[in-house]
Structures are given as structure tokens and as C-alpha cells.
Scaffold this motif. Sequence first.
Motif, PDB file in Angstrom:
ATOM      1  N   VAL A  14       0.847  -1.199   0.000  1.00 25.90           N
ATOM      2  CA  VAL A  14       0.000   0.000   0.000  1.00 25.90           C
ATOM      3  C   VAL A  14       0.882   1.250   0.000  1.00 25.90           C
ATOM      4  O   VAL A  14       0.480   2.310   0.443  1.00 25.90           O
ATOM      5  CB  VAL A  14      -0.963   0.025   1.217  1.00 25.90           C
ATOM      6  CG1 VAL A  14      -2.041  -1.040   1.082  1.00 25.90           C
ATOM      7  CG2 VAL A  14      -0.210  -0.125   2.525  1.00 25.90           C
ATOM      8  N   ASN A  15       2.085   1.102  -0.541  1.00 25.01           N
ATOM      9  CA  ASN A  15       3.032   2.216  -0.531  1.00 25.01           C
ATOM     10  C   ASN A  15       2.525   3.417  -1.324  1.00 25.01           C
ATOM     11  O   ASN A  15       2.695   4.571  -0.901  1.00 25.01           O
ATOM     12  CB  ASN A  15       4.401   1.770  -1.052  1.00 25.01           C
ATOM     13  CG  ASN A  15       4.352   1.067  -2.399  1.00 25.01           C
ATOM     14  OD1 ASN A  15       3.400   0.339  -2.700  1.00 25.01           O
ATOM     15  ND2 ASN A  15       5.381   1.256  -3.205  1.00 25.01           N
ATOM     16  N   ALA A  16       1.879   3.169  -2.470  1.00 27.80           N
ATOM     17  CA  ALA A  16       1.367   4.283  -3.270  1.00 27.80           C
ATOM     18  C   ALA A  16       0.214   4.985  -2.555  1.00 27.80           C
ATOM     19  O   ALA A  16       0.112   6.219  -2.586  1.00 27.80           O
ATOM     20  CB  ALA A  16       0.908   3.790  -4.640  1.00 27.80           C
ATOM     21  N   VAL A  17      -0.651   4.216  -1.920  1.00 28.50           N
ATOM     22  CA  VAL A  17      -1.785   4.806  -1.206  1.00 28.50           C
ATOM     23  C   VAL A  17      -1.288   5.664  -0.043  1.00 28.50           C
ATOM     24  O   VAL A  17      -1.707   6.820   0.129  1.00 28.50           O
ATOM     25  CB  VAL A  17      -2.732   3.713  -0.663  1.00 28.50           C
ATOM     26  CG1 VAL A  17      -3.982   4.358  -0.055  1.00 28.50           C
ATOM     27  CG2 VAL A  17      -3.137   2.749  -1.769  1.00 28.50           C
ATOM     28  N   ARG A  18      -0.379   5.104   0.737  1.00 25.68           N
ATOM     29  CA  ARG A  18       0.165   5.849   1.879  1.00 25.68           C
ATOM     30  C   ARG A  18       0.883   7.111   1.404  1.00 25.68           C
ATOM     31  O   ARG A  18       0.692   8.203   1.949  1.00 25.68           O
ATOM     32  CB  ARG A  18       1.120   4.951   2.678  1.00 25.68           C
ATOM     33  CG  ARG A  18       0.459   3.790   3.410  1.00 25.68           C
ATOM     34  CD  ARG A  18      -0.061   4.194   4.780  1.00 25.68           C
ATOM     35  NE  ARG A  18       1.010   4.652   5.649  1.00 25.68           N
ATOM     36  CZ  ARG A  18       1.719   3.845   6.458  1.00 25.68           C
ATOM     37  NH1 ARG A  18       1.454   2.545   6.501  1.00 25.68           N
ATOM     38  NH2 ARG A  18       2.660   4.331   7.234  1.00 25.68           N
ATOM     39  N   GLY A  19       1.718   6.945   0.386  1.00 21.10           N
ATOM     40  CA  GLY A  19       2.466   8.091  -0.117  1.00 21.10           C
ATOM     41  C   GLY A  19       1.585   9.157  -0.721  1.00 21.10           C
ATOM     42  O   GLY A  19       1.825  10.365  -0.553  1.00 21.10           O
ATOM     43  N   PHE A  20       0.532   8.747  -1.413  1.00 19.35           N
ATOM     44  CA  PHE A  20      -0.401   9.699  -2.018  1.00 19.35           C
ATOM     45  C   PHE A  20      -1.143  10.483  -0.936  1.00 19.35           C
ATOM     46  O   PHE A  20      -1.262  11.714  -1.016  1.00 19.35           O
ATOM     47  CB  PHE A  20      -1.386   8.945  -2.907  1.00 19.35           C
ATOM     48  CG  PHE A  20      -2.282   9.826  -3.742  1.00 19.35           C
ATOM     49  CD1 PHE A  20      -1.842  10.355  -4.938  1.00 19.35           C
ATOM     50  CD2 PHE A  20      -3.567  10.121  -3.331  1.00 19.35           C
ATOM     51  CE1 PHE A  20      -2.669  11.156  -5.719  1.00 19.35           C
ATOM     52  CE2 PHE A  20      -4.401  10.920  -4.088  1.00 19.35           C
ATOM     53  CZ  PHE A  20      -3.948  11.441  -5.290  1.00 19.35           C
ATOM     54  N   CYS A  21      -1.634   9.789   0.083  1.00 11.81           N
ATOM     55  CA  CYS A  21      -2.326  10.475   1.182  1.00 11.81           C
ATOM     56  C   CYS A  21      -1.396  11.448   1.902  1.00 11.81           C
ATOM     57  O   CYS A  21      -1.784  12.578   2.234  1.00 11.81           O
ATOM     58  CB  CYS A  21      -2.877   9.453   2.175  1.00 11.81           C
ATOM     59  SG  CYS A  21      -4.254   8.468   1.564  1.00 11.81           S
ATOM     60  N   ASP A  22      -0.164  11.016   2.139  1.00  9.73           N
ATOM     61  CA  ASP A  22       0.794  11.881   2.820  1.00  9.73           C
ATOM     62  C   ASP A  22       1.157  13.091   1.962  1.00  9.73           C
ATOM     63  O   ASP A  22       1.410  14.186   2.483  1.00  9.73           O
ATOM     64  CB  ASP A  22       2.051  11.098   3.191  1.00  9.73           C
ATOM     65  CG  ASP A  22       1.812  10.114   4.338  1.00  9.73           C
ATOM     66  OD1 ASP A  22       0.796  10.269   5.046  1.00  9.73           O
ATOM     67  OD2 ASP A  22       2.636   9.202   4.512  1.00  9.73           O
ATOM     68  N   THR A  23       1.191  12.900   0.639  1.00  8.49           N
ATOM     69  CA  THR A  23       1.461  14.018  -0.265  1.00  8.49           C
ATOM     70  C   THR A  23       0.365  15.069  -0.157  1.00  8.49           C
ATOM     71  O   THR A  23       0.647  16.273  -0.052  1.00  8.49           O
ATOM     72  CB  THR A  23       1.568  13.516  -1.712  1.00  8.49           C
ATOM     73  OG1 THR A  23       2.715  12.669  -1.847  1.00  8.49           O
ATOM     74  CG2 THR A  23       1.693  14.678  -2.689  1.00  8.49           C
ATOM     75  N   ILE A  24      -0.893  14.625  -0.197  1.00 11.87           N
ATOM     76  CA  ILE A  24      -1.994  15.581  -0.087  1.00 11.87           C
ATOM     77  C   ILE A  24      -1.942  16.292   1.261  1.00 11.87           C
ATOM     78  O   ILE A  24      -2.131  17.515   1.345  1.00 11.87           O
ATOM     79  CB  ILE A  24      -3.354  14.877  -0.279  1.00 11.87           C
ATOM     80  CG1 ILE A  24      -3.474  14.319  -1.699  1.00 11.87           C
ATOM     81  CG2 ILE A  24      -4.499  15.859  -0.012  1.00 11.87           C
ATOM     82  CD1 ILE A  24      -4.773  13.601  -1.958  1.00 11.87           C
ATOM     83  N   ALA A  25      -1.687  15.547   2.329  1.00 15.72           N
ATOM     84  CA  ALA A  25      -1.618  16.161   3.657  1.00 15.72           C
ATOM     85  C   ALA A  25      -0.544  17.241   3.700  1.00 15.72           C
ATOM     86  O   ALA A  25      -0.757  18.339   4.245  1.00 15.72           O
ATOM     87  CB  ALA A  25      -1.352  15.096   4.712  1.00 15.72           C
ATOM     88  N   ALA A  26       0.621  16.952   3.126  1.00 13.48           N
ATOM     89  CA  ALA A  26       1.710  17.928   3.113  1.00 13.48           C
ATOM     90  C   ALA A  26       1.338  19.162   2.306  1.00 13.48           C
ATOM     91  O   ALA A  26       1.622  20.300   2.708  1.00 13.48           O
ATOM     92  CB  ALA A  26       2.979  17.290   2.547  1.00 13.48           C
ATOM     93  N   LEU A  27       0.678  18.969   1.172  1.00 17.07           N
ATOM     94  CA  LEU A  27       0.258  20.104   0.342  1.00 17.07           C
ATOM     95  C   LEU A  27      -0.769  20.967   1.077  1.00 17.07           C
ATOM     96  O   LEU A  27      -0.721  22.207   1.012  1.00 17.07           O
ATOM     97  CB  LEU A  27      -0.324  19.598  -0.973  1.00 17.07           C
ATOM     98  CG  LEU A  27       0.670  18.985  -1.959  1.00 17.07           C
ATOM     99  CD1 LEU A  27      -0.067  18.255  -3.070  1.00 17.07           C
ATOM    100  CD2 LEU A  27       1.584  20.058  -2.551  1.00 17.07           C
ATOM    101  N   LEU A  28      -1.678  20.320   1.780  1.00 11.45           N
ATOM    102  CA  LEU A  28      -2.694  21.075   2.527  1.00 11.45           C
ATOM    103  C   LEU A  28      -2.058  21.875   3.659  1.00 11.45           C
ATOM    104  O   LEU A  28      -2.422  23.036   3.891  1.00 11.45           O
ATOM    105  CB  LEU A  28      -3.748  20.119   3.087  1.00 11.45           C
ATOM    106  CG  LEU A  28      -4.620  19.375   2.071  1.00 11.45           C
ATOM    107  CD1 LEU A  28      -5.664  18.534   2.782  1.00 11.45           C
ATOM    108  CD2 LEU A  28      -5.290  20.335   1.097  1.00 11.45           C
ATOM    109  N   ARG A  29      -1.122  21.269   4.350  1.00 10.51           N
ATOM    110  CA  ARG A  29      -0.465  21.982   5.453  1.00 10.51           C
ATOM    111  C   ARG A  29       0.344  23.178   4.939  1.00 10.51           C
ATOM    112  O   ARG A  29       0.350  24.248   5.558  1.00 10.51           O
ATOM    113  CB  ARG A  29       0.463  21.032   6.224  1.00 10.51           C
ATOM    114  CG  ARG A  29      -0.259  20.006   7.074  1.00 10.51           C
ATOM    115  CD  ARG A  29       0.706  19.326   8.038  1.00 10.51           C
ATOM    116  NE  ARG A  29       1.811  18.672   7.341  1.00 10.51           N
ATOM    117  CZ  ARG A  29       1.794  17.394   6.963  1.00 10.51           C
ATOM    118  NH1 ARG A  29       0.730  16.644   7.194  1.00 10.51           N
ATOM    119  NH2 ARG A  29       2.841  16.865   6.354  1.00 10.51           N
TER     120      ARG A  29
END
Length: 301
Positions: A28-43
Motif C-alpha cells: 500500500v506504498n502508493a496509497v500511503r504516499g499519495f495520502c501523505d502528499t496531499i496532507a503535506a500540500l494542505l499543510r
Amino acid sequence: MLLDAASLYYRAFYGVPESVTAPDGTPVNAVRGFCDTIAALLREHRPERLVACWDDDWRPDFRVAALPTYKAHRVGADGGEETPEALRPQVPLIADVLAAVGIARLGSPGYEADDVIATLTTRAVAAGRAVDVVTGDRDLFQLVDDTGHVRVLYTGRGLKRLETVDTAALRERYGVGSGAAYSDLAVLRGDPSDGLPGVAGIGEKTAATLLARHRDLAGVLAAAADPDGDLTPAQRRKLLAAGEYLSAAPAVVRCVRDVPLPDGQGDLLPRTAADPQHLQVLAERWGLASSVQRLLAALPS
């Protein structure tokens, strides 16, 4: 904020080890990385609106009809796009997580995400809203527009070294003064990763010089057709030899800006998860709890 979803989940897939798995061992590396990417962009950027733009068609018929080599080297044995086996089942899971969180996801049959992004950008500019496009694909530099407050947040060097591409950056890096000029540069230069041969013997610097002198691709072609023009004999010969390619390539390179998309696609970011129960099920089933929590924490309060 408009996300080039495939660009981001491919980057996540290759940037996060496949050893990141669900409880049953499924990557689930892509899913985790994608979610973390969005979180970082939002922050970091605090957008009010966000859409994950989807490739409903990664190689549209109208582009292949214009230029059969377009992405031909990426066609898999089944006729679809070659995709790593470990990534393939993660893409629908990413879509499920986005829906449960309440983040808009939008594609259109027969079009690429680039076209969806270009259409949404055009609409946003008309409504007086600034746009940040997040991508690792240089093709979308054509949307840069200082007047319309459109810039690209380029992930080419990674999320922690995100590059802001505006008109000044295009001028400094490529010698062109607008997003439209970058599109013409891309036609002349070509892009092997997309199966675009470009004009043989016309590199990036020469293409930029020609465009600066003749304003746009149409001006360059007019100069090539004029025996008394200021092109060198070699430049004229190369451009004329590539005439068939140059007549087809602009329709392939330029994004479609009027894709039939629904109005009011719900692009406002949610304050809380749209379906918290389903999101919890997904988080537990796939071992996504920490990434989901970071994403929820980054939503507007």
C-alpha cells in the motif's frame, strides 16, 4: 489546487518502499504516499478547493489518430498502459479513500487528466480564482499564466523541493515567456517519454531562439516557408522535412480546455470526513490509519 493524480501516485509508488504493506502483506506504498502528499500540500499551501484529476483515458484516440507514436512504447500486452503489478490494485483504493474523505476526484471519458486540469483551470481563471497545479509532468507548464494567477508546483525534485513554475521560471529555464510559448517549444523539441519525436536537429535552445524571433510556432512555420526569411538553410530544411509532424503535434501537445465536465463538482475541501465509518474500515483493512489521520488533521478547521 488541482492534482495530477497519476503523476503523484506513481511518484509515491516509486518513492515509498513496497515493504509498506497492509496487514495481509499487500503493498500500500502508493496509497500511503499519495495520502501523505496531499496532507503535506494542505499543510503548506492551505487551499480552499482541491480536485484530484484522473486519467479516464491515458492515451486518447484523438491524440493517437493525430500521432500514432503517442505513448505507443507504454502500451502493455493487454492493450492498456503498462503499470507495475504492485501499483495496479492500489489505484482504485486511492479513489476509495478520496471518496470517503470527501476530496473531489474528476476525470472524463476520452480525455487525460491534463485535459481535465486545463479545463478546470480555464474555468477558475474565468471566475477570478488563482490556481496551483501540482504535477511532475512538464507538459502542464503550458498552463502557466501570471495574469490569470496560474502556476505549477513541480514535483520533479521531490515534494520537499517543490519548484514553483511561473512565467519568470519559464523564461529563466527555457527561454520562453509564456505557457503558450512553452507548448510550442515542446512541439519543436519533442518528448521521447511521450513518443513525440520533435524536429530532428532542432534542440531546446534553438527552438527557444526561433520562438523568440518569430513569436510562436505559426510564425516559425511561416518563416520556414519563406525562402527570403531569416532562417538558416539548415533550419529551414529541418523544419520543412518535419512538416507532417508539425501539422499533427500541436493537437497532441496542447491540452484541451473545454472538456465536458459537470458544473459544481464539489471541489471545496471538507472539514471532516464525508464517510467516517467507511474511512475507518479502509484504514483498518489496509493499514492506513496513520496516513489517514495525517490527512484528516490537515483538512481546513
